[in-house]
Design an enzyme around this catalytic site. Structure first.
Site, PDB file in Angstrom:
ATOM      1  N   GLN C 214       0.816  -1.649   0.278  1.00 21.41           N
ATOM      2  CA  GLN C 214      -0.250   0.170  -0.121  1.00 21.41           C
ATOM      3  C   GLN C 214       0.773   1.018   0.003  1.00 21.41           C
ATOM      4  OE1 GLN C 214      -3.661  -0.606   0.277  1.00 21.41           O
ATOM      5  NE2 GLN C 214      -2.890  -2.479  -0.452  1.00 21.41           N
ATOM      6  N   GLY C 255     -11.861   2.443   4.431  1.00 18.29           N
ATOM      7  CA  GLY C 255     -11.357   2.403   3.066  1.00 18.29           C
ATOM      8  C   GLY C 255     -10.282   2.365   2.289  1.00 18.29           C
ATOM      9  N   HIS C 256      -9.509   1.931   1.227  1.00 12.68           N
ATOM     10  CA  HIS C 256      -8.048   2.225   1.266  1.00 12.68           C
ATOM     11  C   HIS C 256      -8.205   2.703  -0.166  1.00 12.68           C
ATOM     12  CE1 HIS C 256      -7.121  -1.249  -0.736  1.00 12.68           C
ATOM     13  NE2 HIS C 256      -8.375  -1.505  -0.611  1.00 12.68           N
ATOM     14  N   ASN C 257      -8.066   3.976  -0.364  1.00 13.38           N
ATOM     15  CA  ASN C 257      -8.578   4.447  -1.767  1.00 13.38           C
ATOM     16  C   ASN C 257     -10.170   5.284  -1.381  1.00 13.38           C
ATOM     17  OD1 ASN C 257      -6.258   3.478  -2.584  1.00 13.38           O
ATOM     18  ND2 ASN C 257      -7.317   1.464  -3.646  1.00 13.38           N
ATOM     19  N   SER C 275     -11.800   2.035  -1.916  1.00 12.06           N
ATOM     20  CA  SER C 275     -12.201   2.509  -3.677  1.00 12.06           C
ATOM     21  C   SER C 275     -13.319   3.719  -3.505  1.00 12.06           C
ATOM     22  CB  SER C 275     -12.060   1.941  -4.187  1.00 12.06           C
ATOM     23  OG  SER C 275     -10.754   1.051  -4.592  1.00 12.06           O
TER      24      SER C 275
END
Lengths: 365, 365, 365
Positions: C214, C255-257, C275
């Site tokens: 990441q 969460g990521h993004n 995302s």
């Protein structure tokens, strides 16, 4: 990848497998998507929809599956590493570049850390600022304990474990090799167990909850990763067990005495009550709730926000959550749901009325 | 129980009540289940299904209720402690053995801890590594603050409080005697309160959220236990109140201005919005959500994953969550649910059609 | 407000706007509700139902909207500040009094903190006990880092940031001016990303999960507030972005993004998978779950415990959660729900039967 360091394709295949098609001596200094990569970067094709980008890519090297390689209309100027799983290969290469670029850390114990004289810490370990390692703990080779980590009495940390800042591991827990625990996670807090010791009812009720000592620990196998602020409780009598390569996201709760089977993944905000057994290779969606004392077979998938109240004995996909609807539409359906028995009664009345009429008609006939 | 220390049955009944039947001088050094206990261990019968194990147990002593004692076909060689609640008694005895075996901790402040000169810490307290105790805090007798705990300005910690590693208590909060808080929990963070100060709509909207200062604190009564990474917010104007012997599991969120009644238990991942009042002796299941500004009567039970949006004024069991079904079956029902009004209309049409026919028939008759 | 310090109404309008009606030189030393305020306190009217209390209040000053001022039957003895939004004004005044009364903190680095020589900390910052600031970090003016905070390599903290105890910010993340992060929150842990590298099925399955590095970070804009034990993951390739003035409650997972639009508020225990794009001015209720890779338009409201599995392209209120019912009633409806297709079939049979009869009748006619 600001670093000037590069790796040749031959070096990559030596470490991670796959076959070079083109110049094995070609050196790359980083990863990039097909449409952004240059001659000194390596790209990858893991999804059919990017196949078209290969025609115009400037990438000097590329990860590709044998099947996709056959589909290419252009190959010139690209050096390939052919591998059955380019996406997993990409992940491994990305990690290799990160390791290349990472600042060198000097092994040793930070002067502000506290390591009990009766703990055993490998000389290759990196013990960060304000870390606490209590008596009897054993810290393996190349372990990294970040700032503020607390490692309790008698904890065993395998080689290459990485605990991010402010992680707490309670006494007696065991973490296998290469386990990663993200910041704020808590391993081995007391399971939630209290014996009711009350007499009487209502206003006359007297007594209290008696805490049931939790004398098990948590036993985490190799290659497990645990997300930030996740909590895994210690067992009451036996250990809570997390088998190898389980991956757990953030803010997950795992109750005492649970066993999570190898390779299972658990998404964020899921909660698993005590004494539950989850099989291997399961996928537990985000915010799923699983009751205590149930068993899930291997290869069970539970979709996000669903609730498991009974054992699921067969592999498959299980669901109990609704997607949103506009508020008014939802309320209209929900009002009918609350009175579903009335709809059923109306159907029954209709059936009876029709049967009565048939009987009447038969009588007349 | 690796320790060689033992306790006699007479000593146990002196501390915890119950009547010895057999030799009161019999000494036991630990607890074990009926099928594993030996002559120097004490076992217990808390569940009818283990009654049969009594016949073959090698346990030298046993906790049993008067009713179960009457059912025994074998009593020889076993010394009994007769008590109405063998399970709660077992929990107390287990704790006694743990206390016997626990490593002795020396009271005092760890050299790496920071205690503000204007804080007051009892000499019998154990202040661990990297702990912070700010000005005006009062730390009671035998309090245990584990590594990395942060105790804010003016906090009051009653006698025998135990804060596990990396717990944070914000300024002005109060914890009663024997309160246990597990690692990473946060007591007294600001409640979630913002006044909208916007003008206009859509693209023209301007302004901001204005933070509403949270000037209440958290007031936690005696014998409360709070799980790992749980958060209890401070009140906006008044205190958030947790009454005596409330037991809260991991990753629970309790909003500002809430009051949780005595002896209530709250399972993991539950969330309670602000200004809500929960009665005494309630049981809140895992991942339950409770809206703000509602009231739950005493003795309310909410089952796991349910959502409470209105006050529940009567004791009883409440539910709003579905168990999982195979994914395809769920989707089939869910599609019909979304269109329940259409099913209702079809029923209505049938009813109308039948009524029309009856009218026709009457006309013809 | 134990402090003897006071502020005049003129000073307040100079700082926060609004018009004085009465004596601008009148000094107040604190805030209180209408029924409790005295002559040296300022009160406010933000809700019609308290209008009647104005008649008997002893408050020396009062915040009121122009519309409400017109409705007053009594104005004598009260000095008014007239403002369109008395509630937001109250929040600002409350904060001003808190700042007046707050203990003075001396800028500087606590002797027990560890600040890497290659970090840059403003002289006006307050670095608390046991804090860690790693190499390359930049800490702005008047930043406050409470006990046990961990600031990773290369982190940028804007002016007036306040990180409460035991907050962790991973390497490379960026926090704008005036960002507040409550205790135990984790900013920038690795997103949950693993490439499956398995071959075979069932017992023959072999291989593993490969971690996807990441390499994005978290980018948080000005005036964001983040609740206790909340987790915001770093991006996989790009940054996770939290836009200005977003307010996030406790125990939220992002969460990521993800990108969260400006002014959006997210209540406690919500979880947002990777995302996902949330618009501006949205309101996400408590314990809401939002799937990955979806987009929510501006001004979307999702009610508590609902689940969003697809993009919501229009502003509006969305729901998918039921309120509790008494357990037996719920079970009755739930059993019918599981067999909704059978009800539908019974309706269909009735419709067919009726149509058959109509056809028969037509034949006979």
């Amino acid at each position: 990848m600001a670093s000037g360091m590069t790796i040749s394709l031959d070096e990559l295949t030596q470490r991670f497998g796959g076959d070079v098609m083109g110049k094995g001596a070609h050196r790359v200094g980083g990863l990039a998507p097909l449409d952004k990569a240059g001659p000194d970067q390596i790209s990858f094709l893991a999804n059919q929809k990017y196949l078209v980008q290969v025609e115009s890519t400037r990438a000097g090297a590329m990860l590709i599956s044998p099947a996709d390689l056959d589909k290419l209309t252009r190959r010139d100027g690209i050096n390939f590493i052919v591998t059955p799983n380019p996406y997993a290969y990409f992940a491994r290469v990305a990690q290799a570049f990160i390791d290349l670029a990472a600042p060198k850390v000097t092994p040793g114990v930070h002067p502000s850390a506290y390591v009990d004289p009766a703990a055993k810490v490998a000389a290759s370990a990196v013990i960060g600022p304000h870390v606490t390692v209590e008596a009897g703990a054993v810290v393996g080779e190349r372990v990294k304990l970040d700032a503020g980590v607390s490692v309790g009495r008698g904890v065993k940390l395998g080689d290459d474990v990485h605990l991010y800042p402010n992680v707490t591991v309670y006494h007696g827990c065991k973490l296998g090799a290469r386990v990663i625990v993200h910041a704020g996670a808590v391993i081995g807090a007391d399971g939630f167990g209290f014996a009711p010791d009350f007499v009487g009812e209502g206003e006359a009720r007297a007594g209290t909850w008696v805490k049931i000592p939790q004398v098990g620990a948590v036993d985490i196998a190799d290659d497990v990763e645990i997300g930030a602020n996740t909590t895994i409780d210690r067992g009451a009598m036996v250990d809570t067990v997390i088998e190898e390569s389980v991956k757990i996201d953030n803010l997950v709760q795992i109750g005492h005495n649970c066993r999570i089977g190898a390779y299972t993944v658990i998404a964020g905000c899921a909660g698993i009550a005590g004494s539950t057994n989850i099989g291997k290779h399961c996928m537990i969606g985000g915010a799923v709730g699983i009751a205590g004392h149930v068993t899930l077979a291997d290869y069970v998938i539970v979709t996000a926000q669903s609730g498991v109240s009974k054992s699921l004995t067969k592999p498959g996909i299980y669901t109990s959550a609704f997607p949103t609807m506009p508020h008014a539409d939802w309320n209209r359906s929900a009002a009918l749901y609350r009175n579903l028995d009335k709809l059923r009664e109306r159907i029954k009345s209709l059936e009876t009325a029709l049967a009565d009429r048939d009987a009447d008609a038969d009588d007349k006939a």
